[in-house]
Design a protein around this motif. Structure first.
Motif, PDB file in Angstrom:
ATOM      1  N   THR A 177      44.126 107.349  42.942  1.00 18.66           N
ATOM      2  CA  THR A 177      44.720 108.235  43.686  1.00 18.66           C
ATOM      3  C   THR A 177      46.431 108.221  43.174  1.00 18.66           C
ATOM      4  OG1 THR A 177      45.387 106.685  45.107  1.00 18.66           O
ATOM      5  CG2 THR A 177      43.282 107.668  45.660  1.00 18.66           C
ATOM      6  N   LYS A 184      37.231 110.249  50.076  1.00 20.73           N
ATOM      7  CA  LYS A 184      38.430 109.872  50.547  1.00 20.73           C
ATOM      8  C   LYS A 184      39.864 110.492  49.836  1.00 20.73           C
ATOM      9  CE  LYS A 184      37.719 105.525  52.205  1.00 20.73           C
ATOM     10  NZ  LYS A 184      38.723 104.312  52.626  1.00 20.73           N
ATOM     11  N   ASN A 227      37.448 113.524  46.028  1.00 24.79           N
ATOM     12  CA  ASN A 227      36.574 112.342  46.501  1.00 24.79           C
ATOM     13  C   ASN A 227      36.337 112.371  47.935  1.00 24.79           C
ATOM     14  OD1 ASN A 227      35.165 110.267  46.247  1.00 24.79           O
ATOM     15  ND2 ASN A 227      36.895 108.950  45.134  1.00 24.79           N
ATOM     16  N   HIS A 263      33.318 101.895  43.624  1.00 25.77           N
ATOM     17  CA  HIS A 263      34.478 102.297  44.431  1.00 25.77           C
ATOM     18  C   HIS A 263      35.397 101.047  44.801  1.00 25.77           C
ATOM     19  CE1 HIS A 263      36.517 104.573  47.009  1.00 25.77           C
ATOM     20  NE2 HIS A 263      35.812 105.308  47.131  1.00 25.77           N
ATOM     21  N   LYS A 271      38.839 101.416  45.613  1.00 25.35           N
ATOM     22  CA  LYS A 271      39.967 102.374  45.679  1.00 25.35           C
ATOM     23  C   LYS A 271      40.532 101.506  46.962  1.00 25.35           C
ATOM     24  CE  LYS A 271      38.808 105.678  44.227  1.00 25.35           C
ATOM     25  NZ  LYS A 271      38.249 106.795  44.292  1.00 25.35           N
ATOM     26  N   GLU A 272      41.095 102.495  47.820  1.00 28.76           N
ATOM     27  CA  GLU A 272      41.595 102.087  49.008  1.00 28.76           C
ATOM     28  C   GLU A 272      42.965 101.321  48.528  1.00 28.76           C
ATOM     29  OE1 GLU A 272      38.682 103.450  50.708  1.00 28.76           O
ATOM     30  OE2 GLU A 272      40.543 102.576  51.771  1.00 28.76           O
TER      31      GLU A 272
END
Length: 665
Positions: A475, A518, A516, A621, A623-624
């Motif tokens: 991101t 998110k 996405n 995944h 990410k976060e």
DNA sequence: GACAATGTAAACAAAC
DNA sequence: AGTTTGTTTACATTGT
């Protein structure tokens, strides 16, 4: 509403560019007192005096040694106005025209070079100093022995004097140590050396204590003028005074400067302008503090500062001494730099790294060119990341690329930008297949800690960041984080570079935004990325070939590559380096050239182009949060065996496109 | 000199 | 309402 900037307010104000236009010579009447004779002492000719004489000789030697290093001093050249006072992070020590500023050095030389250079420098100087100190100590020992003998002989009369002499010796020793520290300090002060705050502080404190400086100066600068001789008696008082007047001295002021005088032009090293009283700014005044070496007196405003300046730093012994010391600091650095530059040039010449023909000069140009050369090297080598199929040409491009890739351009550009962040064109990396990985890998730590602008374009950096991510997608915020995490340099001027990042993301087709669950993430379209500079090499494949095999570069390339690869592997976050990433991310997308090369990668065939980013991100995944260096739980574990495939051949097999997402475009 | 690549600044708008 | 994220446009500098 241009909220944008709001967030990163910072907005490097220093629009003032560098008010400090000129480095006007340190008038300070400095040059004046040449020293040699300090006839001060008494006149009897006793053994004690002999000792004294010896002592003086020793001191002389010391002075000469130091002066030698600073011999360049005479050359007024160093006083010439440097237009682009660019925010030289360091002391203006490097302002001499023929010298490149440390910052420039940083940009010109690759970190490893820089480090090596600096280390050399330090080692060299330390060595010299140590040798000298040794001699001194030996001498002192001898002297002491002599004294003892004499004492035994029964010359009580001299006893007292001897005592004082011993004291003097001790002082001398101490001073020597101080000198040594000062020396180290000087190097650090340049900002070239990543400093360990703690250690530095100490040396700084010790070295910068006003009274110390004074003493130091007295020793270093040779003999005091008659005037001084007179005052010498009061010397002690003076120094005490000084330390009083600036009690708080030691730390902050000096400690800050070196540490923070960074690219952004905030480097306030004291510059003695005789006509400094300028309205708004004063080279010795900043952040509400007096920047006089060792002084950190707080002054609310200019007026107060001026007052302070006149009171505390008037033309007296102390100030003069400090000034002198500063001068020497500058000189020594200049000289050292010159030497190193020469050496570098010689090395380059020797290695036939004809940057652009070894120019007789040793300064900037050469450095620049040599740097470019080095750059090219790095470019030529593979990095942790895979190369695109078309890359066959890629690695080479750099070579055929003219001699000056970076050149002075990058050096000057700054001046135009209010922020220390000049548009530094390091086309080098991003252009051809980013050597970033290797570069970064090798200097990972360096960039993390040194406030040096990485020699890569935003695009290449972004790409790298994304590819480095477990699932090759990040991101915007993660990208930001990566930047700040990986580069100390990007911990400042956030508004600027973040904007640039966004700008790049939007601007380049190679960056694909993928919606996405998110939110949105950014991915890299390698094909696009590589497409960016098609015209260049595409032309003559043969030429390319030649370049590869021919030009002894080939071999060099290979070995160097290997080395780089290895180092990068070890240094870089494993997840990143591993080719799996590469292969993965290139989930093939069957493309012309690419496809051809892809064969090798078949293994991944599994990854059908259908694998959408989303899906992708699904199983992997992470990410976060900027999960950083963790092992990505990526399914594919090619790493194991591929790890070393980096050296061109295998890996070169390009990555293909990253994701089918291109359509989004 | 034209042009491409790059960097920086900034205006806007949409999404958060 | 304030931020963040994205997109664009403009301009400057460099290298080709």
């Amino acid at each position: 509403m241009m909220v944008e900037s709001a967030s990163e307010t910072i907005r490097t104000t220093p629009s003032n560019q560098n008010g400090v236009s000129s480095l006007t010579s340190q008038s300070d009447g400095g040059g004046g007192r040449e020293g040699g004779s300090n006839g001060d002492t008494n006149g009897e000719i006793s053994p004690v005096d002999l000792l004294h004489l010896q002592q003086q000789q020793a001191l002389q030697a010391a002075r000469q040694f130091l002066m030698q290093q600073a011999s360049g001093l005479n050359s007024p050249s160093s006083n010439e106005v440097k237009q682009n006072t660019v925010q030289v992070p360091v002391s203006m020590a490097m302002m001499s025209p023929q010298m490149i500023t440390p910052q420039q050095m940083q940009q010109i030389l690759s970190p490893p070079q820089l480090q090596a250079l600096l280390q050399q420098q330090q080692a060299l100087m330390l060595q010299q100093l140590q040798e000298y100190y040794k001699k001194q100590q030996e001498q002192l020992h001898l002297q002491l022995l002599t004294q003892q003998q004499q004492q035994q002989a029964g010359k009580q009369a001299a006893k007292e004097q001897l005592g004082s002499k011993q004291l003097a010796f001790q002082q001398q020793l101490i001073q020597m140590q101080q000198l040594q520290q000062q020396h180290i300090l000087n190097l650090q002060r340049q900002g070239l050396v990543p400093i360990q705050p703690t250690a530095t502080m100490q040396s700084l404190q010790q070295a910068m204590c006003p009274s110390d400086l004074q003493q130091l100066w007295k020793e270093v600068s040779g003999v005091p003028s008659s005037e001084e001789a007179l005052k010498q008696a009061e010397g002690l008082d003076l120094s005490t005074n000084s330390s009083n007047s600036t009690s708080a001295f030691p730390k902050a002021a000096s400690a800050h400067m070196p540490l923070h005088s960074l690219p952004n032009g905030q480097g306030h090293t004291p510059k003695r302008d005789s006509h400094e009283e300028h309205s708004g700014s004063h080279p010795l005044y900043g952040h509400g503090e007096c920047k006089w070496p060792g002084c950190e007196a707080l002054c609310e405003d200019m007026g107060q500062f001026i007052k302070h300046l006149n009171n505390e730093h008037a033309l007296d012994d102390r100030s003069t001494a400090q000034c002198r010391v500063q001068m020497q600091v500058v000189q020594q650095l200049e000289i050292q730099l010159a030497k190193e530059s020469e050496r570098l040039q010689a090395m380059m010449t020797h290695l036939h790294m004809r940057p652009s023909e070894p120019k007789p000069f040793n300064q900037p140009l050469n450095l620049a060119s040599s740097a470019s050369l080095l750059k090219r090297e790095s470019e030529a080598y593979p990095e942790g990341l895979p190369h695109p199929p078309t890359s066959a040409a890629a690695p080479i491009t750099p070579m055929r690329q003219g001699p000056s890739v970076i050149s002075s351009s990058s050096l000057h550009s700054h001046s135009h930008h209010p922020h220390g962040v000049g548009p530094i064109r390091r086309r080098n990396s991003d252009k051809f297949c980013t050597p970033i990985a290797s570069e970064l890998a090798q200097n990972c730590e360096f960039y993390k800690n040194a406030d040096v602008r990485p020699p890569f374009t935003y695009a290449s950096l972004i790409r790298h960041a994304i590819l480095e991510a477990p699932d090759r997608q990040l991101t915007l915020n993660e990208i930001y984080n990566w930047f700040t995490r990986m580069f100390a340099y990007f911990r400042r001027n956030t508004a600027t570079w973040k904007n640039a990042v966004r700008h790049n993301l939007s601007l380049h087709k190679c960056f694909v935004r993928v919606e996405n669950v998110k939110g949105a993430v950014w991915t890299v379209d390698e094909v696009e990325y590589q497409k960016r500079r098609p015209p260049k090499m595409t032309g003559s494949p043969t030429l390319v070939k030649n370049m590869i095999s021919g030009l002894g570069f080939g071999s060099l390339n290979a070995s160097y590559q290997a080395a780089l690869a290895e180092s990068s592997l070890s240094l870089l976050n494993p997840s990143l380096v591993n080719p799996s990433a590469a292969s993965l991310n290139m989930l093939h997308v069957g493309h012309d050239d690419v496809s051809s090369t892809v064969e090798q990668v078949n293994s991944n065939s599994s990854c059908s182009p259908t694998l959408s980013p989303q899906q992708y991100s699904h199983h992997v995944h992470v990410k976060e949060e900027p999960t950083e260096i963790e092992e990505d739980c990526r399914p594919i574990s090619l790493l194991a065996h591929v790890t070393h495939s980096l050296p061109l051949p295998s890996d070169d097999r390009d990555l293909e496109e990253d994701l089918p997402t291109e359509d989004l475009e």
